[in-house]
Scaffold this active site. Sequence first.
Site, PDB file in Angstrom:
ATOM      1  N   GLY A   1      44.235  37.078  49.838  1.00  8.76           N
ATOM      2  CA  GLY A   1      42.836  37.604  50.383  1.00  8.76           C
ATOM      3  C   GLY A   1      41.567  36.638  49.886  1.00  8.76           C
ATOM      4  N   ASN A   2      41.682  36.309  48.537  1.00  5.68           N
ATOM      5  CA  ASN A   2      41.033  35.196  47.955  1.00  5.68           C
ATOM      6  C   ASN A   2      41.015  33.981  48.533  1.00  5.68           C
ATOM      7  OD1 ASN A   2      39.554  37.073  46.195  1.00  5.68           O
ATOM      8  ND2 ASN A   2      41.191  36.965  44.577  1.00  5.68           N
TER       9      ASN A   2
ATOM     10  N   LYS B   1      41.667  45.630  39.077  1.00  6.56           N
ATOM     11  CA  LYS B   1      41.585  44.799  40.463  1.00  6.56           C
ATOM     12  C   LYS B   1      40.230  44.550  40.788  1.00  6.56           C
ATOM     13  CE  LYS B   1      43.710  43.302  43.923  1.00  6.56           C
ATOM     14  NZ  LYS B   1      44.755  41.995  43.839  1.00  6.56           N
TER      15      LYS B   1
ATOM     16  N   LYS C   1      48.596  42.830  45.970  1.00  2.00           N
ATOM     17  CA  LYS C   1      49.579  42.561  47.245  1.00  2.00           C
ATOM     18  C   LYS C   1      50.633  41.562  46.558  1.00  2.00           C
ATOM     19  CE  LYS C   1      48.631  38.121  47.860  1.00  2.00           C
ATOM     20  NZ  LYS C   1      48.208  37.874  46.511  1.00  2.00           N
TER      21      LYS C   1
ATOM     22  N   LYS D   1      51.273  38.170  39.855  1.00  2.00           N
ATOM     23  CA  LYS D   1      52.009  37.323  40.671  1.00  2.00           C
ATOM     24  C   LYS D   1      53.169  36.992  39.887  1.00  2.00           C
ATOM     25  CE  LYS D   1      47.933  34.958  42.526  1.00  2.00           C
ATOM     26  NZ  LYS D   1      47.555  36.093  43.556  1.00  2.00           N
TER      27      LYS D   1
END
Lengths: 295, 295
Positions: free
Chosen positions: A10-11, A121, A196, A260
């Site tokens: 999203g970033n 987050k 995510k 991640k």
Amino acid sequence: MKTAVVALGGNAFQPAGEKWSYKQLARNVDKTCEILKILTKKYRLVISHGNAPQVGLLMLQQESTALAPKMPLDVLDAMTQGQLGYLIQKALNEKLKAKAVTVITQVLVDSHDPAFRHPTKPIGPYYKKKIEEDMVKQPGGWRRVVASPKPLRIIEIDEIKSLVKSGYVVISCGGGGIPVVKDKGKLIGVEAVIDKDLAAAVLAEDVKADMLIILTDVKAVFLNYRGGKGCEMELRKTTPEDAQRYMKEGHFAPGSMGPKVQAAIDFALKGGKTIITSPRYMEEALKGDAGTLIE
Amino acid sequence: MKTAVVALGGNAFQPAGEKWSYKQLARNVDKTCEILKILTKKYRLVISHGNAPQVGLLMLQQESTALAPKMPLDVLDAMTQGQLGYLIQKALNEKLKAKAVTVITQVLVDSHDPAFRHPTKPIGPYYKKKIEEDMVKQPGGWRRVVASPKPLRIIEIDEIKSLVKSGYVVISCGGGGIPVVKDKGKLIGVEAVIDKDLAAAVLAEDVKADMLIILTDVKAVFLNYRGGKGCEMELRKTTPEDAQRYMKEGHFAPGSMGPKVQAAIDFALKGGKTIITSPRYMEEALKGDAGTLIE
């Protein structure tokens, strides 16, 4: 044909340092989707995406006016799934000539997840200084943080699998999915943003993906990133066990590279392969010449 | 099993006269979905919904602050598909024990549609007086109007049909679908709100529905509604030809009952049956004791 789950940042759509606008967002979505073309020769794609800047903007927007009723964070998550899902779906149709479809996705979390007590987050815009209690410093500036519980189960997984099987490129678990808890057999939305990448690892396992590809704004996973305690080193290939050890040693920032690598570890422990890289290096990463492979 | 497309009113979720809040919205969605249970014995359901209050609120919200970049109307449409799709999906899961899934849906319109020059679709909150050029008077007050082009084709229809065939309750064409035009083979979003009833008629034809059920806030279609030129009469059963004639005589308000009757006419001309009624009278309407049947 093999299946790859691709997690888009999203970033990456609204990065720190760029002036955020609709045009810039749409352009970045288009650019990212175009790069995915390289994958389509070898893989059937399942797409997931983040929503950190977008959900934070919605939150900020609704807080700044009394003219419209405020929605809780789970509903804002759902709105970003519609927003980004639409833009990604359109870009994939155009750039990849793919029949893409967005599924609004709920993801089960545990109501006792410790994350609800410790928000980690980062979402929304970057600020020059700390203006609120729950904020964290990132390379681009200070950002608000919200709770980020662990994804347990994708509620719409059967629908997603059915569409994948029928040959569609499915966009799902946007923003990590809409977090819901189970209460007396009933699903209830909760105010949080699921990571995510962790959700994408669950998705990758569920659709039996051959590969999970996590696209971010750095080319690979680094040890001692940006001047840690020792030499900065790019990890080319690692095992979940080694990755776990590096994680414990504090090499990966929470709410950033941390989840991640954790997603890659989770998926590797179920037998899957993960590549972490930036869109720009994806082609080389697929050949093993860039990015980080965890298996 | 037979298939019914049910078009839920966006105004039914946030009606004029109620104080709009998230709780009220969620409660109204729950209540409406609960009533659909009556249908599940006989029909497999495909759900569509309006978004007039919701998309208008988003527009108002983003215009009232410079803190977040503004999104064009097609993106706001997509956001309401996520927002309401999520709430409806959750309510159907809970109240009907159905596996429901929301598909973000684009709907093709003609870039030369005259609607782009003459906005008619009322959206957002009700005002006591006219505060802008493009506004229209409704029973609840003055409302903004936007362009409402005719739906031509549902872009994600194959995905929707595939899910319906697999036995899922599909929520699609929310807010009439995200309006897109074709330009050199490319789909481009346009600033408009498609009428959800007209889109539901296209959907009903595409999924070969046995019945289109349009739920609204009045119990049936009326002639001379609220003191027209003659006696107020409830239409129990009519043909598309008669309905067309009543339409020409001006019995049905544009942007309100007009498009509902038009949707029923469109579907009837393809051989389909439509019931127009309120949730409260739906059970009776199915037996022919209330509502309006057009076939």
